[in-house]
Motif scaffolding. Structure first.
Motif, PDB file in Angstrom:
ATOM      1  N   GLY A 190       0.808  -1.213   0.000  1.00 16.07           N
ATOM      2  CA  GLY A 190       0.000   0.000   0.000  1.00 16.07           C
ATOM      3  C   GLY A 190       0.842   1.264   0.000  1.00 16.07           C
ATOM      4  O   GLY A 190       2.061   1.250   0.210  1.00 16.07           O
ATOM      5  N   LEU A 191       0.177   2.379  -0.215  1.00 12.15           N
ATOM      6  CA  LEU A 191       0.828   3.684  -0.269  1.00 12.15           C
ATOM      7  C   LEU A 191       0.896   4.271   1.133  1.00 12.15           C
ATOM      8  O   LEU A 191      -0.101   4.322   1.851  1.00 12.15           O
ATOM      9  CB  LEU A 191       0.045   4.617  -1.196  1.00 12.15           C
ATOM     10  N   SER A 233      -5.580   1.902  -0.019  1.00 13.80           N
ATOM     11  CA  SER A 233      -4.466   2.177   0.901  1.00 13.80           C
ATOM     12  C   SER A 233      -4.926   2.720   2.242  1.00 13.80           C
ATOM     13  O   SER A 233      -4.243   2.549   3.251  1.00 13.80           O
ATOM     14  CB  SER A 233      -3.469   3.155   0.258  1.00 13.80           C
ATOM     15  N   VAL A 234      -6.081   3.388   2.256  1.00 16.83           N
ATOM     16  CA  VAL A 234      -6.607   3.925   3.505  1.00 16.83           C
ATOM     17  C   VAL A 234      -7.048   2.762   4.391  1.00 16.83           C
ATOM     18  O   VAL A 234      -7.764   1.865   3.960  1.00 16.83           O
ATOM     19  CB  VAL A 234      -7.783   4.876   3.231  1.00 16.83           C
ATOM     20  N   GLY A 235      -6.603   2.775   5.620  1.00 14.29           N
ATOM     21  CA  GLY A 235      -6.902   1.697   6.536  1.00 14.29           C
ATOM     22  C   GLY A 235      -5.928   0.547   6.490  1.00 14.29           C
ATOM     23  O   GLY A 235      -5.959  -0.321   7.369  1.00 14.29           O
ATOM     24  N   LYS A 236      -5.055   0.511   5.489  1.00 13.40           N
ATOM     25  CA  LYS A 236      -4.064  -0.555   5.376  1.00 13.40           C
ATOM     26  C   LYS A 236      -2.660  -0.032   5.643  1.00 13.40           C
ATOM     27  O   LYS A 236      -1.942  -0.554   6.492  1.00 13.40           O
ATOM     28  CB  LYS A 236      -4.144  -1.201   3.987  1.00 13.40           C
ATOM     29  N   SER A 237      -2.241   0.974   4.918  1.00 15.29           N
ATOM     30  CA  SER A 237      -0.909   1.552   5.099  1.00 15.29           C
ATOM     31  C   SER A 237      -0.956   3.048   5.366  1.00 15.29           C
ATOM     32  O   SER A 237       0.095   3.661   5.585  1.00 15.29           O
ATOM     33  CB  SER A 237      -0.050   1.288   3.857  1.00 15.29           C
ATOM     34  N   LEU A 238      -2.134   3.633   5.343  1.00 16.66           N
ATOM     35  CA  LEU A 238      -2.282   5.077   5.516  1.00 16.66           C
ATOM     36  C   LEU A 238      -3.527   5.346   6.355  1.00 16.66           C
ATOM     37  O   LEU A 238      -4.592   4.789   6.094  1.00 16.66           O
ATOM     38  CB  LEU A 238      -2.401   5.770   4.152  1.00 16.66           C
ATOM     39  N   THR A 239      -3.387   6.187   7.346  1.00 13.68           N
ATOM     40  CA  THR A 239      -4.515   6.571   8.188  1.00 13.68           C
ATOM     41  C   THR A 239      -4.988   7.970   7.807  1.00 13.68           C
ATOM     42  O   THR A 239      -4.244   8.755   7.212  1.00 13.68           O
ATOM     43  CB  THR A 239      -4.136   6.529   9.673  1.00 13.68           C
ATOM     44  N   ILE A 240      -6.226   8.271   8.174  1.00 10.68           N
ATOM     45  CA  ILE A 240      -6.770   9.593   7.885  1.00 10.68           C
ATOM     46  C   ILE A 240      -6.013  10.670   8.670  1.00 10.68           C
ATOM     47  O   ILE A 240      -5.833  11.793   8.192  1.00 10.68           O
ATOM     48  CB  ILE A 240      -8.266   9.623   8.211  1.00 10.68           C
TER      49      ILE A 240
END
Length: 481
Positions: A190-191, A233-240
């Motif tokens: 993920g990103l 990628s959100v929730g996997k390798s990047l958070t809000i």
């Protein structure tokens, strides 16, 4: 004075063939062949075109036609019928296919959309979800050279972000936005926030100073980037929270030697936004990563992105500020009674029909994102009722305002994100039908509220096939009987 002589370098070619060609042609031909006329040659071709059995050879020669009566008198054989025309190739939709041979299978495999789900007929209904790209976002043509290059860079992102870290931020803006979309969806881990800053702002300031590279001006560098696709990628390798801190860094105080007054506030430098003109944002998540996203963090980000016009929240769970406290209870120190800790309990939706917390969150989100024109809620079918329900809270009536706050939304996607197959079970078909009916109810609610007072809205939803309709009708009849 002697006259100047002009030598012609170019002359008319001779009309007589060179000796080499004359010898070669004379050695292959005979005097009898040169003496024959054209009519004799044609008549000989007509005779040789019919073999001893009276059948035609493979090549066809145009022969003059005569009336049938004269043909019988002269005993001329029947003129062969013309060869049938080759049938026209047509595609699946009935249109004429382009001329030439059909494309190979390798080309057809590259024509599949990068956002299409993996074709797994044995997969369960809820094992994957389909994501649609944001409208108006740049995407190279499937199978083109740019598509293949970006796809290869995304698959080799571990090496690309190291070797090309001083060149990625210098790419054209539309290619950088497309590269982030490819990496976010195709790269396995993920990103991350570091990758996002590397493409949008370049390496760290220390590395740029070490190699003598000037620091880029972010206001000019990313002025033409309007879309940011972070699908999968959100929730996997990047958070809000990481995304919010990256897009809106904290303000930095300016050091000054002399102040005008002790009471004057310290001068503060305005925070440089990484994407000052962002209007399209995709925060779509996969079902397996849905528990890792936070609505509380989304509200914090939305409060600073009032310019958004397109938002994708595919796969997001039901709105809740305390999702992990759904089954938690606490005892009151005053009354001693046990009460629900969170705003939503395990039986709030099924038995009580209470959507108060979800409506409150969506109402706050609509007040922040009042410029939205496109909203994608694919895969959020379980909490579609929160879009049309009403709840009483603190002597006020809470509901999602589709006339004022979200009155500019003209496209609302309420698809399930799943596809039924011939092997789908009866339970899966009935669940799919419930999602379709829920989307229809939301569409009817919005159009009723906006009747004569708002913009026309287009609600994109799933449809049932004839086989699925038959299963639903049989289930309804069995329930009546």
């Amino acid at each position: 004075m002697p006259k100047k002589r002009h030598i012609n370098r170019y002359s008319k070619p001779p009309s007589v063939a060179p000796p080499s060609l004359t010898l070669s042609s004379s050695s292959r031909s005979t005097p009898e062949q040169h003496e024959r006329s054209v009519n004799q040659i044609l008549s000989e071709l007509r005779r040789t075109s019919i073999n001893q059995n009276g059948a035609r050879n493979n090549f066809s020669v145009a022969t003059p036609t005569v009336p049938p009566s004269i043909r019988q008198i002269l005993q001329i054989p029947e003129t062969p019928a013309p060869l049938p025309r080759r049938p026209q190739r047509r595609d699946a939709s009935g249109r004429r296919a382009p001329p030439g041979p059909p494309p190979p299978r390798s080309w057809l495999s590259l024509a599949q959309s990068q956002h299409a789900p993996p074709p797994d007929p044995n997969a369960d209904v809820g094992s994957w979800i389909q994501h649609w790209p944001l409208p108006g976002a740049y995407a190279p043509e499937d199978g083109s050279l740019i598509d293949q290059l970006l796809r290869r860079m995304a698959l080799d992102w571990e090496q690309q972000r190291h070797w090309n870290q001083f060149y990625l931020y210098t790419l054209p803006n539309q290619l950088r936005a497309a590269l982030l979309s490819y990496v976010s969806e195709l790269y396995g881990p993920g990103l991350t926030a570091k990758d996002l800053r590397l493409v949008l702002a370049g390496p760290a300031d220390e590395m740029l100073a070490e190699y003598g590279i000037e620091k880029p001006d972010l206001n000019v560098l990313n002025a033409d980037i309007f879309c940011l696709d972070l699908t999968s990628s959100v929730g996997k390798s990047l958070t809000i929270k990481e995304l919010n801190e990256l897009l809106h860094p904290p303000k930095v105080a300016i050091e000054t030697d002399l102040k005008d007054s002790w009471d004057a506030p310290e001068p503060v430098a305005g925070a440089v936004q990484l994407l000052p003109n962002l209007t399209r944002l995709s925060l779509a998540v996969d079902p397996e990563n849905a528990p890792n996203v936070s609505w509380k963090q989304l509200l914090g980000l939305a409060s600073k992105l009032s310019t958004l016009s397109h938002l994708n929240l595919s796969g997001w769970p039901e709105p809740s500020l305390t999702p992990n406290a759904k089954f938690a209870k606490v005892s009151s120190s005053v009354t001693g009674r046990t009460i629900q800790y969170g705003g939503t309990g395990p039986y709030s939706h099924n038995l009580d029909g209470d959507w108060s917390e979800a409506i409150l969150i969506l109402k706050r989100l609509s007040k922040f994102l009042y410029r939205l024109e496109y909203l994608d809620l694919t895969g959020c079918s379980d909490w579609f009722p929160a879009l049309m329900k009403e709840s009483d809270g603190d002597f006020t009536l809470d509901f999602v305002d589709w006339i004022g706050d979200w009155g500019k939304i003209t496209t609302l996607r309420l698809c399930s994100g799943y596809a039924l197959t011939d092997e789908s079970s009866r339970g899966q078909i009935l669940r799919f039908a419930e999602w379709v009916e829920s989307a229809k109810a939301v569409e009817k609610h919005i159009r009723t509220k906006r009747s004569g007072r708002g913009r026309w809205i287009t609600v994109e939803k799933d449809t049932l096939t004839d086989g699925a309709k038959a299963v639903v009708e049989s289930h309804q009849l069995s329930g009546i009987i």
